[in-house]
Design a protein around this motif. Structure first.
Motif, PDB file in Angstrom:
ATOM      1  N   LYS A   1       1.007  -1.232   0.045  1.00  0.00           N
ATOM      2  CA  LYS A   1      -0.004   0.182   0.012  1.00  0.00           C
ATOM      3  C   LYS A   1       1.209   1.104  -0.362  1.00  0.00           C
ATOM      4  O   LYS A   1       1.137   2.214  -0.272  1.00  0.00           O
ATOM      5  CB  LYS A   1      -0.960  -0.108   1.217  1.00  0.00           C
ATOM      6  CG  LYS A   1      -2.131   1.300   1.321  1.00  0.00           C
ATOM      7  CD  LYS A   1      -3.082   1.025   2.463  1.00  0.00           C
ATOM      8  CE  LYS A   1      -4.060   1.813   2.763  1.00  0.00           C
ATOM      9  NZ  LYS A   1      -5.176   1.891   3.543  1.00  0.00           N
ATOM     10  N   GLN A   2       2.213   0.891   0.711  1.00  0.00           N
ATOM     11  CA  GLN A   2       2.871   2.560   0.776  1.00  0.00           C
ATOM     12  C   GLN A   2       3.402   2.897  -0.338  1.00  0.00           C
ATOM     13  O   GLN A   2       3.972   4.397  -0.901  1.00  0.00           O
ATOM     14  CB  GLN A   2       3.738   2.341   1.900  1.00  0.00           C
ATOM     15  CG  GLN A   2       4.795   1.388   2.087  1.00  0.00           C
ATOM     16  CD  GLN A   2       4.747   0.287   2.366  1.00  0.00           C
ATOM     17  OE1 GLN A   2       3.390  -0.315   2.291  1.00  0.00           O
ATOM     18  NE2 GLN A   2       5.536  -0.381   2.250  1.00  0.00           N
TER      19      GLN A   2
ATOM     20  N   THR B   1       2.359   1.716  -3.252  1.00  0.00           N
ATOM     21  CA  THR B   1       1.255   2.586  -3.975  1.00  0.00           C
ATOM     22  C   THR B   1       0.898   3.628  -4.263  1.00  0.00           C
ATOM     23  O   THR B   1       0.648   4.545  -5.154  1.00  0.00           O
ATOM     24  CB  THR B   1      -0.327   1.392  -4.601  1.00  0.00           C
ATOM     25  OG1 THR B   1      -0.024  -0.657  -4.530  1.00  0.00           O
ATOM     26  CG2 THR B   1      -0.985   1.655  -4.817  1.00  0.00           C
ATOM     27  N   GLU B   2       0.138   3.873  -2.604  1.00  0.00           N
ATOM     28  CA  GLU B   2       0.257   5.494  -2.584  1.00  0.00           C
ATOM     29  C   GLU B   2       0.942   6.000  -3.409  1.00  0.00           C
ATOM     30  O   GLU B   2       1.304   7.703  -4.011  1.00  0.00           O
ATOM     31  CB  GLU B   2       0.146   5.979  -0.752  1.00  0.00           C
ATOM     32  CG  GLU B   2      -1.163   4.717  -0.349  1.00  0.00           C
ATOM     33  CD  GLU B   2      -2.320   5.634  -0.903  1.00  0.00           C
ATOM     34  OE1 GLU B   2      -2.538   6.732  -1.218  1.00  0.00           O
ATOM     35  OE2 GLU B   2      -3.944   4.707  -0.553  1.00  0.00           O
TER      36      GLU B   2
ATOM     37  N   ALA C   1       0.539   9.441  -5.922  1.00  0.00           N
ATOM     38  CA  ALA C   1       0.702  10.602  -5.860  1.00  0.00           C
ATOM     39  C   ALA C   1       1.798  11.731  -7.046  1.00  0.00           C
ATOM     40  O   ALA C   1       1.435  12.583  -7.290  1.00  0.00           O
ATOM     41  CB  ALA C   1       1.466  10.613  -4.396  1.00  0.00           C
TER      42      ALA C   1
ATOM     43  N   PRO D   1      -5.776   3.226  -4.483  1.00  0.00           N
ATOM     44  CA  PRO D   1      -5.100   4.616  -3.291  1.00  0.00           C
ATOM     45  C   PRO D   1      -5.853   5.578  -3.089  1.00  0.00           C
ATOM     46  O   PRO D   1      -6.147   6.145  -4.546  1.00  0.00           O
ATOM     47  CB  PRO D   1      -4.145   4.935  -4.349  1.00  0.00           C
ATOM     48  CG  PRO D   1      -3.939   4.176  -6.165  1.00  0.00           C
ATOM     49  CD  PRO D   1      -5.468   3.020  -5.923  1.00  0.00           C
ATOM     50  N   SER D   2      -5.672   6.633  -2.399  1.00  0.00           N
ATOM     51  CA  SER D   2      -6.376   7.596  -1.682  1.00  0.00           C
ATOM     52  C   SER D   2      -5.462   8.684  -2.184  1.00  0.00           C
ATOM     53  O   SER D   2      -5.995   9.805  -2.610  1.00  0.00           O
ATOM     54  CB  SER D   2      -6.106   7.633  -0.969  1.00  0.00           C
ATOM     55  OG  SER D   2      -5.116   7.748   0.258  1.00  0.00           O
ATOM     56  N   SER D   3      -4.296   8.880  -2.919  1.00  0.00           N
ATOM     57  CA  SER D   3      -3.372   9.645  -3.430  1.00  0.00           C
ATOM     58  C   SER D   3      -3.995   9.651  -5.361  1.00  0.00           C
ATOM     59  O   SER D   3      -3.407  10.890  -5.834  1.00  0.00           O
ATOM     60  CB  SER D   3      -1.735   9.967  -3.413  1.00  0.00           C
ATOM     61  OG  SER D   3      -1.704   8.496  -3.548  1.00  0.00           O
TER      62      SER D   3
ATOM     63  N   SER E   1       7.765   8.715  -3.717  1.00  0.00           N
ATOM     64  CA  SER E   1       6.999   9.767  -4.260  1.00  0.00           C
ATOM     65  C   SER E   1       7.514  10.518  -4.959  1.00  0.00           C
ATOM     66  O   SER E   1       7.661  11.045  -5.766  1.00  0.00           O
ATOM     67  CB  SER E   1       6.011  10.422  -3.944  1.00  0.00           C
ATOM     68  OG  SER E   1       4.592  10.938  -4.498  1.00  0.00           O
TER      69      SER E   1
END
Length: 527
Positions: free
Chosen positions: A319-320, A322-323, A327, A345-347, A423
């Motif tokens: 997850k980290q 992917t985020e 982003a 993903p939330s971003s 990112s």
């Protein structure tokens, strides 16, 4: 019983139909996952040429379809309880990311331990399926009666090899990997001084310490082959094959090796006359895409589109990570098409389209595509080369690390370490790939070289398959060096023999000198 009565009845009907067919009768034993993706390309071409195809697969197969207009299916129930599922690759990915954070020495030992575990799992699966088949006398009788012309198999694991030898069929390999590493190691001279070993991350220009590590990897692969892989099949060979039968000899006896390699990507090395290079054979000109997808591509304007896919085995990263990627994508002026399965993903930005499946070849060949983000699988890399699209590589498993190094040394890709990816790092690398014209220029040069061949790789593959059918084999291309024991292959027995002669002559010379020196002088005796 590995095959039920209905399957046997269906197979009997197949025998009647294939007897009326003008094409060859080909028994196909593929591997699953991405290996099946490229095997299908060959099967479609063979089917179009009028050949009758019968595919053998495990009943637990992930991707080989239950039914197809291309082939008749034999589905075998495996007897072992250990299930190799796509979930295994998620576990392997977690281990791989952990390995990347270790020191080089610790990584080497942990890596070899993991490889040994994987070899046992996958080869035990191959043993299970071929044991089930060979123990089924009714099935073996049907296969013999079918009078197949050849076996087409991917020998990464030797179930197809063993079945072909049991049925006395000529063999054609659709091959890249064999046992514990590169298939070249089994068929052609492959000195580790300039041929980098699997997962070494070396080029063909190695310094002293790199050559030392490469040699150690070479020795470890031989030990894994002798003491991990071969013992798995000992009982099967004793039960179903003549005394003295040897798996390595069986594997090396294939008539034609269709090697999924092109030397625009692979480093130059010795070869053999029965090795045919078909790297990129699955590539083809882009076809029109769905209207909705085409509208999304056109909406990118002058900025273009970035395509991302991690292949068929790994659909999503932790997850980290992917985020971080989502982003970075959100900050791009380009549009993004991302093959992604799982929670969004939330971003995620408005410029990014998530798809559970995408027409990768057609998107890479689209004029709006400006970059490809990939895990470094062989199929995707060759498609990117074919269409001249620069690649940002996030290698995760297996040969992907080696593929990444090879493309990076050609100046056509950037490679990032997934385990520590941020990112900012991802965004910088992707923007560099898009804005720096050298990446696209180098990739287009590779594309030009890859396409400039006297015969398309797929046509070459089908020619040699049909060649083996027409001539009932191609053993005149087989090198006897492959059947020599290792000490004879390297002339160590000759060196030992000559050394014994030299030492014997040296000993005789020394003895003669001592003897002559000890003869008493006659004059001294008279006095």
């Amino acid at each position: 019983m590995g095959v039920n009565a209905n399957q046997l009845l269906f197979f009997s009907c197949l025998l009647f139909m294939t007897g009326c067919c003008n094409g060859g009768r080909i028994l196909v034993f593929p591997e699953d996952g991405s290996h099946w993706v490229n095997m299908q390309v060959i099967l479609k071409e063979l089917h179009a040429r009028g050949h009758s195809l019968t595919v053998v697969r495990s009943s637990r197969s992930w991707y080989i379809q239950d039914s197809s207009s291309l082939y008749t299916l034999i589905s075998v129930n495996r007897t072992n309880t250990e299930n190799v599922s796509p979930g295994l690759f998620e576990t392997l990915l977690e281990k791989s990311l952990a390995l990347r954070r270790m020191t080089p020495i610790l990584r080497f030992f942990e890596q070899q331990k993991d490889v040994t575990t994987m070899l046992r799992i996958f080869h035990s699966g191959a043993l299970s399926i071929v044991s089930t088949m060979l123990d089924d006398s009714a099935l073996m009788g049907k296969l013999r009666d079918a009078k197949f012309d050849l076996m087409l198999t991917d020998p990464a694991f030797p179930a197809g090899v063993l079945l072909a030898h049991y049925l006395h069929l000529p063999m054609v390999y659709n091959v890249r990997w064999l046992n514990a590493g590169d298939a070249h190691m089994a068929i052609a001279p492959s000195t580790p001084s300039y041929v980098p070993m699997y997962n070494s991350l070396f080029s063909d220009r190695m310094g002293f310490l790199q050559r030392t590590e490469n040699f150690l990897r070479y020795m470890v692969s031989l030990l894994q082959e002798q003491f991990v892989i071969l013992p798995i099949y000992d009982a099967l060979l004793k039960r179903h094959f003549p005394p003295g039968s040897d798996l390595l000899t069986m594997q090396r006896s294939a008539d034609i090796w269709l090697m999924r390699v092109d030397f625009i990507l692979e480093y130059p090395r010795p070869s053999m006359p029965n090795v045919v290079y078909i790297g990129g054979f699955q590539c083809r000109p882009a076809e029109p895409i769905l209207t909705e997808l085409e509208e999304f591509m056109q909406s990118s304007g002058e900025h273009g589109v970035v395509v991302m896919s991690l292949g068929v085995m790994v659909t999503a990263l932790p997850k980290q990570i992917t985020e971080a990627i989502a982003a970075a994508f959100a900050k791009l002026p380009q549009k993004v098409i991302w093959r992604y399965v799982g929670e969004q993903p939330s971003s995620l930005g408005n410029n990014t389209l998530l798809l559970e499946w995408l027409p990768q070849n057609n998107l890479l060949g689209h004029p709006k595509t400006c970059a490809f983000v990939s895990h470094g699988g062989t199929n995707g890399i060759y498609e990117a080369i074919y269409h001249g699209i620069p690649v940002l590589l996030l290698p995760l498993l297996f040969d992907q690390f080696d593929n990444a190094i090879r493309l990076e040394t050609r100046g056509a890709a950037r490679v990032l370490e997934v385990g520590t990816l941020t990112s900012e790092e991802f965004l910088e690398a992707l923007e560099d790939l898009i804005k720096n014209p050298s990446y696209r220029s180098n990739m287009q040069k590779l594309s030009e070289l890859h396409r400039d061949q006297p015969l398309p790789p797929l046509d070459s593959a089908t020619f040699w398959i049909e060649y083996v059918i027409r001539h009932k084999g191609a053993q005149h291309l087989y090198s006897e060096g492959s059947s020599l024991p290792w000490y004879s292959y390297h002339n160590l027995d000759v060196v030992g023999f000559l050394l014994v002669i030299i030492l014997a002559e040296l000993w005789a010379s020394i003895y003669l000198v001592k003897f002559l020196c000890c003869i008493p002088d006659k004059k001294q005796k008279v006095e």
